[in-house]
Scaffold this motif. Structure first.
Motif, PDB file in Angstrom:
ATOM      1  N   ILE A 294      80.332  -3.454 -66.126  1.00 52.46           N
ATOM      2  CA  ILE A 294      79.381  -3.000 -67.139  1.00 52.46           C
ATOM      3  C   ILE A 294      78.367  -4.122 -67.268  1.00 52.46           C
ATOM      4  CG2 ILE A 294      79.084  -2.209 -69.500  1.00 52.46           C
ATOM      5  CD1 ILE A 294      80.951  -0.454 -68.026  1.00 52.46           C
ATOM      6  N   ALA A 295      77.126  -3.809 -66.944  1.00 55.58           N
ATOM      7  CA  ALA A 295      76.139  -4.873 -66.821  1.00 55.58           C
ATOM      8  C   ALA A 295      74.863  -4.467 -67.547  1.00 55.58           C
ATOM      9  CB  ALA A 295      75.846  -5.126 -65.351  1.00 55.58           C
ATOM     10  N   PRO A 296      73.986  -5.410 -67.761  1.00 55.84           N
ATOM     11  CA  PRO A 296      72.714  -5.072 -68.395  1.00 55.84           C
ATOM     12  C   PRO A 296      71.995  -3.977 -67.623  1.00 55.84           C
ATOM     13  CG  PRO A 296      72.939  -7.436 -68.217  1.00 55.84           C
ATOM     14  CD  PRO A 296      74.107  -6.854 -67.529  1.00 55.84           C
ATOM     15  N   VAL A 297      71.246  -3.184 -68.321  1.00 53.90           N
ATOM     16  CA  VAL A 297      70.623  -2.019 -67.703  1.00 53.90           C
ATOM     17  C   VAL A 297      69.696  -2.463 -66.563  1.00 53.90           C
ATOM     18  CG1 VAL A 297      68.639  -1.950 -69.254  1.00 53.90           C
ATOM     19  CG2 VAL A 297      69.487   0.150 -68.227  1.00 53.90           C
ATOM     20  N   GLY A 298      69.737  -1.704 -65.496  1.00 54.31           N
ATOM     21  CA  GLY A 298      68.896  -2.008 -64.343  1.00 54.31           C
ATOM     22  C   GLY A 298      69.676  -2.566 -63.168  1.00 54.31           C
ATOM     23  N   LEU A 299      70.891  -3.028 -63.456  1.00 57.79           N
ATOM     24  CA  LEU A 299      71.611  -3.698 -62.372  1.00 57.79           C
ATOM     25  C   LEU A 299      72.156  -2.734 -61.331  1.00 57.79           C
ATOM     26  CD1 LEU A 299      73.437  -6.780 -63.797  1.00 57.79           C
ATOM     27  CD2 LEU A 299      71.568  -6.627 -62.193  1.00 57.79           C
ATOM     28  N   ASN A 300      72.373  -1.498 -61.738  1.00 53.34           N
ATOM     29  CA  ASN A 300      72.844  -0.545 -60.727  1.00 53.34           C
ATOM     30  C   ASN A 300      71.778  -0.367 -59.652  1.00 53.34           C
ATOM     31  OD1 ASN A 300      74.724   1.338 -59.690  1.00 53.34           O
ATOM     32  ND2 ASN A 300      73.383   2.970 -60.404  1.00 53.34           N
ATOM     33  N   MET A 301      70.561  -0.313 -60.107  1.00 53.40           N
ATOM     34  CA  MET A 301      69.442  -0.204 -59.170  1.00 53.40           C
ATOM     35  C   MET A 301      69.393  -1.426 -58.247  1.00 53.40           C
ATOM     36  SD  MET A 301      65.601   0.239 -60.572  1.00 53.40           S
ATOM     37  CE  MET A 301      65.305  -1.467 -60.977  1.00 53.40           C
ATOM     38  N   VAL A 302      69.562  -2.590 -58.839  1.00 57.50           N
ATOM     39  CA  VAL A 302      69.534  -3.808 -58.029  1.00 57.50           C
ATOM     40  C   VAL A 302      70.680  -3.799 -57.023  1.00 57.50           C
ATOM     41  CG1 VAL A 302      69.655  -6.310 -58.113  1.00 57.50           C
ATOM     42  CG2 VAL A 302      68.464  -5.078 -59.894  1.00 57.50           C
ATOM     43  N   ALA A 303      71.847  -3.363 -57.491  1.00 52.82           N
ATOM     44  CA  ALA A 303      73.004  -3.367 -56.600  1.00 52.82           C
ATOM     45  C   ALA A 303      72.801  -2.402 -55.438  1.00 52.82           C
ATOM     46  CB  ALA A 303      74.262  -2.999 -57.384  1.00 52.82           C
ATOM     47  N   LEU A 304      72.209  -1.257 -55.728  1.00 52.74           N
ATOM     48  CA  LEU A 304      71.942  -0.295 -54.649  1.00 52.74           C
ATOM     49  C   LEU A 304      70.956  -0.887 -53.643  1.00 52.74           C
ATOM     50  CD1 LEU A 304      71.639   3.038 -56.639  1.00 52.74           C
ATOM     51  CD2 LEU A 304      73.302   2.534 -54.870  1.00 52.74           C
ATOM     52  N   ALA A 305      69.932  -1.522 -54.167  1.00 54.68           N
ATOM     53  CA  ALA A 305      68.947  -2.127 -53.266  1.00 54.68           C
ATOM     54  C   ALA A 305      69.596  -3.221 -52.425  1.00 54.68           C
ATOM     55  CB  ALA A 305      67.773  -2.688 -54.066  1.00 54.68           C
ATOM     56  N   ALA A 306      70.464  -3.996 -53.065  1.00 55.85           N
ATOM     57  CA  ALA A 306      71.127  -5.071 -52.334  1.00 55.85           C
ATOM     58  C   ALA A 306      72.020  -4.496 -51.245  1.00 55.85           C
ATOM     59  CB  ALA A 306      71.940  -5.926 -53.296  1.00 55.85           C
ATOM     60  N   GLN A 307      72.678  -3.425 -51.582  1.00 55.35           N
ATOM     61  CA  GLN A 307      73.543  -2.815 -50.568  1.00 55.35           C
ATOM     62  C   GLN A 307      72.711  -2.304 -49.401  1.00 55.35           C
ATOM     63  OE1 GLN A 307      75.079   1.076 -51.204  1.00 55.35           O
ATOM     64  NE2 GLN A 307      77.130   0.494 -50.550  1.00 55.35           N
ATOM     65  N   ARG A 308      71.599  -1.706 -49.726  1.00 52.79           N
ATOM     66  CA  ARG A 308      70.735  -1.171 -48.679  1.00 52.79           C
ATOM     67  C   ARG A 308      70.313  -2.279 -47.701  1.00 52.79           C
ATOM     68  NH1 ARG A 308      67.704   3.112 -46.250  1.00 52.79           N
ATOM     69  NH2 ARG A 308      66.026   2.062 -45.186  1.00 52.79           N
ATOM     70  N   HIS A 309      70.047  -3.452 -48.232  1.00 50.26           N
ATOM     71  CA  HIS A 309      69.591  -4.547 -47.383  1.00 50.26           C
ATOM     72  C   HIS A 309      70.704  -5.528 -47.053  1.00 50.26           C
ATOM     73  CE1 HIS A 309      65.285  -3.543 -47.409  1.00 50.26           C
ATOM     74  NE2 HIS A 309      65.555  -3.042 -48.583  1.00 50.26           N
ATOM     75  N   ALA A 310      71.933  -5.139 -47.313  1.00 48.39           N
ATOM     76  CA  ALA A 310      73.082  -5.987 -46.980  1.00 48.39           C
ATOM     77  C   ALA A 310      72.962  -7.369 -47.589  1.00 48.39           C
ATOM     78  CB  ALA A 310      73.269  -6.077 -45.466  1.00 48.39           C
ATOM     79  N   VAL A 311      72.489  -7.416 -48.800  1.00 47.95           N
ATOM     80  CA  VAL A 311      72.412  -8.675 -49.523  1.00 47.95           C
ATOM     81  C   VAL A 311      73.649  -8.779 -50.416  1.00 47.95           C
ATOM     82  CG1 VAL A 311      71.083  -9.977 -51.215  1.00 47.95           C
ATOM     83  CG2 VAL A 311      69.907  -8.586 -49.525  1.00 47.95           C
ATOM     84  N   PRO A 312      74.346  -9.907 -50.383  1.00 48.32           N
ATOM     85  CA  PRO A 312      75.548 -10.025 -51.221  1.00 48.32           C
ATOM     86  C   PRO A 312      75.200  -9.894 -52.699  1.00 48.32           C
ATOM     87  CG  PRO A 312      75.370 -11.881 -49.704  1.00 48.32           C
ATOM     88  CD  PRO A 312      74.126 -11.084 -49.544  1.00 48.32           C
ATOM     89  N   PHE A 313      76.002  -9.141 -53.394  1.00 46.59           N
ATOM     90  CA  PHE A 313      75.797  -8.927 -54.820  1.00 46.59           C
ATOM     91  C   PHE A 313      76.931  -9.622 -55.553  1.00 46.59           C
ATOM     92  CE2 PHE A 313      76.134  -6.462 -58.739  1.00 46.59           C
ATOM     93  CZ  PHE A 313      74.815  -6.367 -59.133  1.00 46.59           C
ATOM     94  N   VAL A 314      76.625 -10.731 -56.178  1.00 46.11           N
ATOM     95  CA  VAL A 314      77.655 -11.577 -56.762  1.00 46.11           C
ATOM     96  C   VAL A 314      77.598 -11.484 -58.283  1.00 46.11           C
ATOM     97  CG1 VAL A 314      78.488 -13.938 -56.971  1.00 46.11           C
ATOM     98  CG2 VAL A 314      77.527 -13.141 -54.815  1.00 46.11           C
ATOM     99  N   VAL A 315      78.745 -11.250 -58.889  1.00 44.88           N
ATOM    100  CA  VAL A 315      78.805 -11.126 -60.339  1.00 44.88           C
ATOM    101  C   VAL A 315      79.565 -12.323 -60.894  1.00 44.88           C
ATOM    102  CG1 VAL A 315      79.666  -9.755 -62.258  1.00 44.88           C
ATOM    103  CG2 VAL A 315      78.751  -8.632 -60.229  1.00 44.88           C
ATOM    104  N   LEU A 316      78.951 -12.996 -61.852  1.00 44.07           N
ATOM    105  CA  LEU A 316      79.616 -14.110 -62.512  1.00 44.07           C
ATOM    106  C   LEU A 316      80.213 -13.596 -63.810  1.00 44.07           C
ATOM    107  CD1 LEU A 316      76.868 -16.851 -62.150  1.00 44.07           C
ATOM    108  CD2 LEU A 316      78.588 -16.158 -60.505  1.00 44.07           C
ATOM    109  N   ALA A 317      81.476 -13.881 -64.035  1.00 41.41           N
ATOM    110  CA  ALA A 317      82.109 -13.389 -65.264  1.00 41.41           C
ATOM    111  C   ALA A 317      83.215 -14.339 -65.681  1.00 41.41           C
ATOM    112  CB  ALA A 317      82.667 -11.988 -65.037  1.00 41.41           C
ATOM    113  N   GLY A 318      83.152 -14.757 -66.918  1.00 36.25           N
ATOM    114  CA  GLY A 318      84.256 -15.536 -67.462  1.00 36.25           C
ATOM    115  C   GLY A 318      85.465 -14.632 -67.654  1.00 36.25           C
ATOM    116  N   SER A 319      86.630 -15.241 -67.753  1.00 40.59           N
ATOM    117  CA  SER A 319      87.822 -14.381 -67.802  1.00 40.59           C
ATOM    118  C   SER A 319      87.896 -13.585 -69.094  1.00 40.59           C
ATOM    119  CB  SER A 319      89.076 -15.239 -67.625  1.00 40.59           C
ATOM    120  OG  SER A 319      89.103 -16.228 -68.624  1.00 40.59           O
TER     121      SER A 319
END
Lengths: 417, 671
Positions: A294-319
């Motif tokens: 669950i991420a700030p709005v807009g990130l799904n779009m970014v993730a799709l674009a990253a997948q399209r261009h094979a760019v690693p999509f890294v999520v930082l999250a504290g435990s």
């Protein structure tokens, strides 16, 4: 405890009015509140842990229902419940150890220095974890003789109560509460320092001359990037501004003030720019048990674009952002719509948005969601304070932090009380 | 005609392929004419070669014509040549002579098919054909047959002018020469050349050159004839027939086109083996010229010296986009205003449009294009040829200076580029016999016709097509503000369809709000969201309608930045994406990403959020070296995100874009 009640109410109002920003702050305050609850709770002689658990649960239920979207609250409540259970268990094992020499030796193996876990609650917790955890490969291999410990895993308050009777009650009463509070302090400490622990790993992931894209603002991301910068890595950052909250502006400002080469772009230019980006690094609001984010709005779009261009999509999250729940229709159920005024001037369109105007629904609707759901298949890597993990591993990580009994806080309490 | 038509339809595809190649060659071949020779370029031999080249590859790139065109006529880059070809296509007339005689019944076929075009020529049948053809196109077409003219009402070259367009004639002659038996070729060629010479009053040395050209033409013709004789024995019958059929193929679009095709076909067929090299050359010409790269210092310096508008370059530019122009925003406007009375080279109407571009008052591909064309119309109206100068050349030079002024105001959109190409083509093709006032009137009516047919009518057709894709209960998503999409939505609403519109918008332009206002004002049910929320809203959407600034040859849709994001999310949610774009915006360029070619907007628009005073964190950082603000205007949507492109030629998949570019380019040039 009128005093306590006041604190809780104040916190509830804050949550309800959405005055709390950021899951880290929320998590920390929740933990502090629960610590206060525990310390104020009178503990009966018998069945102490059950009393504590009930108290925490009843408060936790209120907190969660005050803002069900802020998953960090629920996470912390569950963490605290888990801590209570663990402490209780470790105490019983210790008590058993006092009675039973053979089990002492077992404990020795697991918790190296602590024969008598009287003082160091943290060490006890660690020991308890290793012994009480549901079967993992490690426990299976190491603790084969520890037959007594494994059945206890499933023991809840009721069971431990039965066993605790056999132990020395007077010494235990204080100890349990004390240990729990110690452990909660440690949890708060963890929440405070999770940035640093995540940032320490930055050098392993950010290379020289990389181009990194992020969206919106996250303190974790900021620390992460700055940590890499401090290690003399030079790289460039594209920051998407994250309309309509424009937190990207804040992040860009911070990055610039720390000397990073920063480019601010509009959200719509993400797809255009992603072909030149080496890595997308973003923060999260919560990480679900299936590895979805669950991420700030807009990130799904970014993730799709990253997948399209094979760019690693890294999520930082504290435990503290790890949520033991599995999402169902998260785009709608775990979302929140903010005010339309962030998108449109009311003055211009007010008559179109008026429900009292004419027949039925108004002509104009404005949609301003807060969160996006990024499915696990779009995430390349999670970096938490315990290291990097695959989305598919999240459920296992979660099992370390939560006990299965607490997953559904609300129903438990309603049926129980 | 009817009988032929049916066969044509069957054969069409083949014919088309061949047809396209040929035209460029001819232009080259045409060059032998005094004008062309003087202009420079390959000249007669090339012509021979090129035809052969055509024959070689069935698949060629359409653009070559333009480039080739540009060569023959120095000032006029592309369009002009095609026009000439048209006249040349008359050359198609030679098909009859060439093919018909050997293959089928030449006389019967040729007269019937070309009857309209072929007046009884003074020179020879071929020549006659040529002349006739040209007139047909022209409205006056006094001599011309009505049929041809009817097909191309809009075009209106002057027939008389046609005579003047000796170039085409010469081309024809050369071409025809190849196929024809030597004797005939000589006669025909000579006749044509002479005609051409006569008509070309301008060139003094014309006679000599023509004679040279003649000789060359003859030699080549003989050579070609030999080769052709061999080849024809085997191949021609089939090709010839196809060519004939091809003539009929596109009656609706224009007889001229058909003629051209025939020519090309015939040429190609006859000389398949002659030469490949010329084709290669042509192909190279076809490739769109590389754009100005602004990271090239020397060229930028040169451009600056010529510039009318004073611009300061933005200091803090994004490394990736050094190749694009970026200027301090707001510096140009006051400067330009102060120069208003000093700038003689720029016509006031053009000047006004330039200022409107600068200030952003006119935006959107169609609006900008129409504004520019109207300004040019004004400019042409007020134009008078200076003494000692040729109207065609001088006017083209004038237009070029206007265009570069407009470019300084804001980089051209692709639609504008296409329109300019069209206009220059028309000018280059102006018959020399026309008086100045006639020529001006002709050009103005050409421009009006371009606007009405290529933009306004095209939009109507698009609306008609697109409305069939809207059903009751649909939820339609659109991004930004596209005039075509707006018309579609309004029309569907007028038809009483029940649907909901989702308008997705993005910073910094927030054009969607304007669209929202208009749609809500008309009573449509709207939902408004920012682009970040697109994956939230996409669940309920049943169709996505997008506008486009251009559609490139590889199916890439070049459009307002953010379009790619919307299309991508729609694709991920399995929602069909329909792109609405007029065919005049199609371009033969290809592009894979949004970085190599783009436009940069005002960077300050990024840091300031109007209406949100609380967002001011970047206020004091504008001068920081470390912070760059990037305001991209366009992006490129990969073709696999697009389900369908709706154009005035119908609804096509993105893979069909190159076909449309190639097939309809010429027709579009003539209108």
């Amino acid at each position: 405890m009128p005093d306590m009640q006041g604190l809780v109410n104040e916190f509830l109002i804050k949550l309800k009015k959405r005055k709390m920003e950021g899951s880290q702050a929320t998590a920390k305050q929740t933990a502090e509140l629960l610590r206060a609850v525990i310390s104020q709770q009178r503990v009966p002689y018998s069945n102490q842990s059950a009393a504590l658990i009930d108290a925490v649960k009843s408060v936790g239920e209120l907190l969660i229902s005050a803002n069900p979207i802020e998953l960090a609250v629920g996470n912390i409540v569950r963490r605290v419940l888990h801590i209570i259970r663990e402490e209780d268990l470790s105490l019983t094992t210790a008590a058993m150890a006092g009675l039973n020499l053979s089990s002492v030796s077992d404990d020795d193996d697991d918790a190296e220095h602590d024969d008598h876990p009287v003082l160091s609650a943290a060490a006890v917790a660690a020991a308890a974890r290793s012994t009480l955890r549901p079967p993992s490969l490690q426990t299976l291999l190491e603790d084969v003789p520890d037959g007594t410990a494994i059945p206890r895993t499933s023991s809840s308050g009721g069971d431990s109560e039965g066993k605790s009777k056999s132990a020395d009650k007077s010494s235990r009463t204080r100890k349990l509460k004390h240990d729990v509070i110690e452990a909660v302090n440690e949890l708060i400490q963890d929440i405070n320092t999770c940035h640093e622990q995540i940032a320490e790993q930055a050098v392993e992931h950010i290379h020289q001359n990389e181009v990194i894209l992020t969206l919106g603002s996250s303190r974790t991301v900021l620390e992460f990037l700055c940590a890499a910068k401090e290690k003399k890595r030079s790289f460039r950052v594209f920051v998407a501004e994250g309309a309509p909250r424009y937190q990207g502006h804040l992040l860009a400002k911070e990055l610039v003030s720390r000397g990073l080469q920063t480019t601010l772009i509009t959200d719509s230019a993400v797809f255009a720019m992603i072909s030149r980006v080496n890595m997308v690094i973003v923060g999260a609001h919560a990480v679900m048990a299936n590895g979805g984010v669950i991420a700030p709005v807009g990130l799904n779009m970014v993730a799709l674009a990253a997948q399209r261009h094979a760019v690693p999509f890294v999520v930082l999250a504290g435990s503290h952002k790890l949520c033991p729940l599995y999402p169902h229709n998260p785009e709608v159920l775990l979302n929140e719509l903010r005010s339309p005024s962030e998108l449109l001037d009311f003055g211009e369109f007010s008559e179109c948005m008026d429900f009292g105007n004419g027949a039925g629904s108004p002509l104009l609707h404005v949609v301003n969601p807060t969160f996006d759901y990024v499915p696990p298949k779009l995430v390349s890597l999670f970096i938490t304070d315990t290291g990097g993990h695959n989305p598919s591993y999240m459920y296992r990580l979660i099992a370390d932090y939560y006990s299965a009994d607490d997953l559904v806080v609300q129903r438990r309490t309603t049926t129980g009380s | 005609m009817d009988s032929r038509r049916t066969p044509r339809s069957v054969i069409d595809p083949k014919v088309r392929q061949v047809g396209f190649f040929a035209p460029p060659d001819r232009t080259n071949s045409g060059q032998p004419d005094p004008i062309s020779s003087s202009s420079s370029s390959p000249s007669p031999p090339a012509a021979n070669i090129s035809p052969s080249g055509n024959s070689l590859s069935p698949v060629m790139i359409p653009p070559p014509r333009h480039s080739s065109d540009s060569r023959p006529v120095p000032f006029v880059p592309h369009p002009a040549s095609p026009l000439r070809r048209e006249s040349i296509p008359a050359g198609s007339s030679y098909n009859p002579s060439d093919f018909y005689p050997p293959a089928t019944s030449p006389t019967a076929a040729s007269p019937s098919s070309f009857a309209c075009r072929m007046p009884v020529g003074g020179y020879g049948e071929f020549s006659e054909d040529v002349v006739a053809l040209s007139p047909g196109r022209a409205f006056r077409g006094s001599s011309v047959r009505a049929s041809a003219s009817s097909s191309f009402p809009g075009g209106g070259f002057d027939l008389t002018a046609l005579k003047a367009s000796s170039v085409p004639a010469s081309e024809l002659t050369t071409v025809s020469v190849f196929n024809l038996p030597p004797g005939i070729a000589e006669k025909a060629g000579g006749a044509f050349v002479e005609m051409q010479n006569d008509r070309h009053v301008s060139s003094k040395a014309a006679k000599e050159k023509t004679t040279k050209a003649e000789r060359r033409a003859l030699q080549e013709a003989q050579r070609a004839a030999k080769a052709a004789a061999k080849a024809e024995g085997n191949k021609i019958p089939g090709t010839g027939s196809s060519a004939v059929t091809s003539v009929n193929v596109k009656p609706a679009k224009g007889v001229k086109a058909a003629l051209q095709k025939n020519d090309s076909v015939s040429v190609a067929a006859s000389e398949k083996k002659v030469a490949d090299r010329p084709v290669e050359k042509d192909r190279k010409k076809d490739v769109p010229q590389p754009r100005m790269q602004y990271d090239d210092r020397s060229r930028v310096e040169k451009a600056k010296r010529r510039a009318v508008v004073y611009q300061t370059e933005a200091r803090n530019r994004v490394e990736l986009f050094r190749h694009l122009p970026q200027y301090e925003h707001g510096t140009q406007l006051p400067d330009l205003e102060s120069k208003f009375f000093q700038l003689d080279p720029v016509h006031p109407a053009v000047y006004k449009v330039g200022l409107q571009y600068l200030s952003g008052n006119i935006s959107g591909g169609n609006a900008r294009c129409i504004a520019m064309l109207r300004a040019f119309q004004e400019a042409i109206k007020d134009y008078s040829t200076p003494p000692e100068k040729n109207l065609g050349r001088d006017l083209t030079a004038k237009l070029s200076s206007y265009v570069s002024f407009l470019i300084e105001c804001r980089p051209l959109s692709i639609s504008m580029g296409n329109a300019i190409r069209f206009l220059k083509g028309r000018i280059a093709k102006l018959p020399l016999t026309l008086s100045e006032s006639e020529a001006k009137a002709l050009l103005q009516s050409d421009i009006s016709r371009f606007i009405s047919e290529k933009i306004i009518l095209a939009d109507k057709v698009i609306v008609k097509h697109a409305v069939t894709k809207i059903r009751d209960g649909d939820v339609l998503l659109t991004y930004g503000s596209s005039s075509a999409v707006e018309m579609i939505l309004l029309h569907a609403h007028e038809l009483g369809k029940q649907f909901r519109v989702v308008i997705v918008d993005s910073r910094p332009k927030l054009e969607g709000q304007l669209l929202l206002r208009r749609l809500v004002g008309k009573g449509l049910n709207c939902t408004y969201a920012h682009i970040n929320a697109v994956s939230y809203i996409m669940h309920e959407v049943s169709r996505v309608f997008l506008g486009a600034s251009s559609v490139l040859c590889n199916g890439t849709v070049y459009s307002r930045v953010g379009t790619a994001c919307v299309a991508m999310v729609a694709h991920a949610f399995r929602v069909p994406v329909l792109v609405c774009c007029e065919a005049y915006k199609f371009h033969e360029r290809v592009q894979l990403d949004s970085i190599c070619a783009n436009e940069l907007g005002d960077p300050d628009a990024i840091s300031k959020v109007p209406g949100r005073e609380d967002i001011n964190s970047l206020k004091h950082l504008a001068s920081s070296e470390k912070l760059q603000l990037l305001n991209l205007i366009y992006d490129a949507t990969p073709s696999d995100y697009i389900s369908m492109i709706i154009t005035d030629y119908g609804m096509v998949p993105p893979t069909s874009v190159p076909v449309i570019v190639r097939e309809y380019r010429r027709e579009h040039l003539w209108i």
